[in-house]
Design an enzyme around this catalytic site. Structure first.
Site, PDB file in Angstrom:
ATOM      1  N   TYR A 129       1.018  -0.469  -0.043  1.00 14.29           N
ATOM      2  CA  TYR A 129       0.598   0.328   0.577  1.00 14.29           C
ATOM      3  C   TYR A 129       1.259   0.909  -0.417  1.00 14.29           C
ATOM      4  CZ  TYR A 129      -3.880   3.521   1.743  1.00 14.29           C
ATOM      5  OH  TYR A 129      -4.362   4.256   2.217  1.00 14.29           O
ATOM      6  N   LYS A 169       3.510   8.309   9.884  1.00 15.84           N
ATOM      7  CA  LYS A 169       3.208   8.056  10.682  1.00 15.84           C
ATOM      8  C   LYS A 169       4.461   8.040  11.525  1.00 15.84           C
ATOM      9  CE  LYS A 169       0.338   4.688   8.636  1.00 15.84           C
ATOM     10  NZ  LYS A 169       0.369   3.976   7.151  1.00 15.84           N
ATOM     11  N   ASP A 172       8.709   2.791  -0.013  1.00  9.67           N
ATOM     12  CA  ASP A 172       8.241   3.112   1.462  1.00  9.67           C
ATOM     13  C   ASP A 172       8.325   3.218   2.442  1.00  9.67           C
ATOM     14  OD1 ASP A 172       5.555   4.270   2.663  1.00  9.67           O
ATOM     15  OD2 ASP A 172       4.502   3.438   1.025  1.00  9.67           O
TER      16      ASP A 172
HETATM   17  C1  LIG Z   1       0.357   4.258   6.229  1.00 11.28           C
HETATM   18  C2  LIG Z   1       0.460   3.886   5.220  1.00 11.28           C
HETATM   19  C3  LIG Z   1      -0.275   5.176   3.899  1.00 11.28           C
HETATM   20  C4  LIG Z   1      -0.330   5.914   3.772  1.00 11.28           C
HETATM   21  O1  LIG Z   1       0.083   7.210   4.622  1.00 11.28           O
HETATM   22  P1  LIG Z   1      -1.874   8.121   4.880  1.00 11.28           P
HETATM   23  O2  LIG Z   1      -0.369   8.760   6.226  1.00 11.28           O
HETATM   24  O3  LIG Z   1      -2.843   7.062   5.567  1.00 11.28           O
HETATM   25  O4  LIG Z   1      -1.599   8.784   4.080  1.00 11.28           O
HETATM   26  C5  LIG Z   1       1.053   4.606   2.519  1.00 11.28           C
HETATM   27  N1  LIG Z   1       2.194   3.798   2.651  1.00 11.28           N
HETATM   28  C6  LIG Z   1       2.418   3.017   4.045  1.00 11.28           C
HETATM   29  C7  LIG Z   1       3.462   1.810   3.452  1.00 11.28           C
HETATM   30  C8  LIG Z   1       1.371   3.372   5.098  1.00 11.28           C
HETATM   31  O5  LIG Z   1       1.590   2.261   6.069  1.00 11.28           O
END
Ligand SMILES: *Cc1c(COP(=O)(O)O)cnc(C)c1O
Length: 433
Positions: free
Chosen positions: A150, A273, A245
């Site tokens: 994701y 995060k 990511d």
């Molecule tokens: C949570 C997450 C996102 C998106 O971040 P948001 O702050 O929710 O937009 C993107 N990449 C990874 C790996 C994530 O865990």
């Protein structure tokens, strides 16, 4: 203490019923609605340390930690103090501030690949911006992502996008034009051969690869030995970029992220995060020659009214300060290991087919024999059993992510006593599944 066996959720039910008339599905983000565990969410009232309380007064040991940011524990007193002071100076400047320099320096010092950084407001924003940059720098359009990873909800990434999407059974979202995802190539995670073939099929067309270096969005999945190294090699040979990511893994798997712990350095990295310490933040960074293409230094446009705002910077700085203290990650890994290994042991003893693993302050457990190397493997899990497990744990005061395809998150506030209590609850629940 959490001796509740059948949860009273009267107020939660009322509030959630009202919410469903006000907001789609009653939530501001889909997984919160508990659809994937065939249940109804509890409505939170407050959080502190390792705990959350719902509006009916039930207390939970929280292993979601607002989906990762709460690594120091919720509402850490030092973070709250710093925020209170920062509030006095205003909530948003829309102008340069010293706080941005401080957090930028901390991020650059910590994360091996990052020489320059740009702050944004969410992980989604970081990922969509880094994609634009990858394409601009290489002059190529195609990208490779992995099934079950994701990268936020931008159109280009809504292809085989893991937990939230998986959970709802939406393989692709309506409203995403085919033209936007036409350049998004996918491969199974941990499958280097598939990536090699994509580079063969599309020579000189692939801008780069983006992936979660350790996956948290199809459940918790580690890279096989050699996988990340192989991607590094393939991107280099093909003049393409490698982006990790680390929105979830950054400052969680290790202070310098998965790239530090696993010793593979990408060209670009996205963060979010943890670096916001519970406030809305994202960031992307990497090699200075690439980052210098971002406006106003270069021609690639990307902007944000609230980006780098003093509250988010302050929460991030204080959170990283706390994480820099001695033995922090040793403690996180020790308690995470204990919880994960004991949970697996109990489940196996009770005759359940399970597998799982952990790294740093992240862990996961699948209700399948395993091994789980990718999203297809993860999908073999017994989802009904997971739903019953989730509900049982909730009723015993343990708040787990409401989906088999999410990871678990540990914090510095969790104690051995919390873990003991969690394991005792698991022992009961797993006896009667
Ligand atoms: C949570 C997450 C996102 C998106 O971040 P948001 O702050 O929710 O937009 C993107 N990449 C990874 C790996 C994530 O865990």
């Amino acid at each position: 203490m959490n001796t509740n066996t059948s949860l009273i959720t009267k107020k939660s039910k009322e509030i959630f019923a009202a919410a469903q008339k006000l907001m789609p599905g009653g939530v501001s983000s889909p997984v919160r609605a508990f659809k994937s565990v065939n249940g109804e969410p509890v409505v939170f009232d407050r959080v502190k340390g390792a705990y959350a309380w719902d509006v009916d007064g039930n207390q939970y040991i929280d292993y979601v930690g607002t989906w990762g940011p709460a690594i120091c524990g919720h509402a850490h007193p030092e973070v709250i103090n710093a925020l209170n002071k920062a509030l006095e100076n205003g909530t948003s400047f829309g102008a340069p501030s010293l706080l941005e320099n401080i957090l930028a320096e901390m991020v650059i010092e910590a994360v091996p690949s990052i020489e320059m950084v740009r702050f944004v407001n969410s992980g989604t924003e970081a990922c969509m911006s880094v994609l634009r940059l990858m394409r601009a720098f290489t002059g190529r359009e195609k990208i490779i992502k992995f099934e079950g990873c994701y990268h936020g909800h931008a159109d280009m990434f809504l292809v085989k996008a893991g937990s939230g999407v998986a959970t709802l059974g939406l393989p692709d979202s309506p409203g995403v034009p085919k033209s936007t995802t036409a350049s998004t190539l996918t491969a199974p995670y941990n499958d280097l051969e598939a990536v090699k073939n994509l580079f063969k099929e599309h020579p000189d067309d692939i801008a780069g690869i983006i992936l979660e270096p350790v996956v948290g969005n199809s459940g918790f999945i580690k890279p096989d030995p050699g996988f990340l190294e192989g991607l590094r090699e393939l991107t280099t040979v093909n003049n393409a970029l490698l982006t990790f990511d680390e929105v979830m893994t950054g400052f969680r798997i290790a202070y310098g992220g998965a790239q530090q712990k696993l010793g593979v350095t990408p060209d670009l990295t996205t963060l979010g995060k943890v670096i916001g310490g519970g406030l809305p933040v994202g960031a992307y960074g990497g090699r200075a020659d690439i980052m210098s293409m971002i406006a106003p230094a270069g021609p690639v446009y990307q902007a944000g009214t609230l980006s780098g705002n003093p509250l988010a910077m302050t929460a991030g700085i204080k959170t990283l300060e706390i994480l820099q203290r001695p033995a922090t990650y040793e403690k996180l890994e020790e308690i995470t290991k204990q919880l994960n290994e004991e949970l697996l042991k109990i489940a196996k003893n009770k005759g359940h087919a399970v597998c799982g693993s952990y790294s740093g302050a992240m862990f996961g457990l699948f209700f399948t024999e395993g091994p789980v190397h990718n999203y297809s493997d993860a999908k073999r899990s017994d989802l009904n059993k997971f739903s019953r497990f989730h509900r049982g744990m909730l009723e015993k005061g343990v708040y787990l992510a409401p989906s088999q395809f999410e990871a678990g998150f540990m914090s510095l506030a969790h104690t051995f006593k919390d873990i003991e209590q969690t394991l005792a609850a698991a022992n009961d629940v797993l006896s009667n599944l």
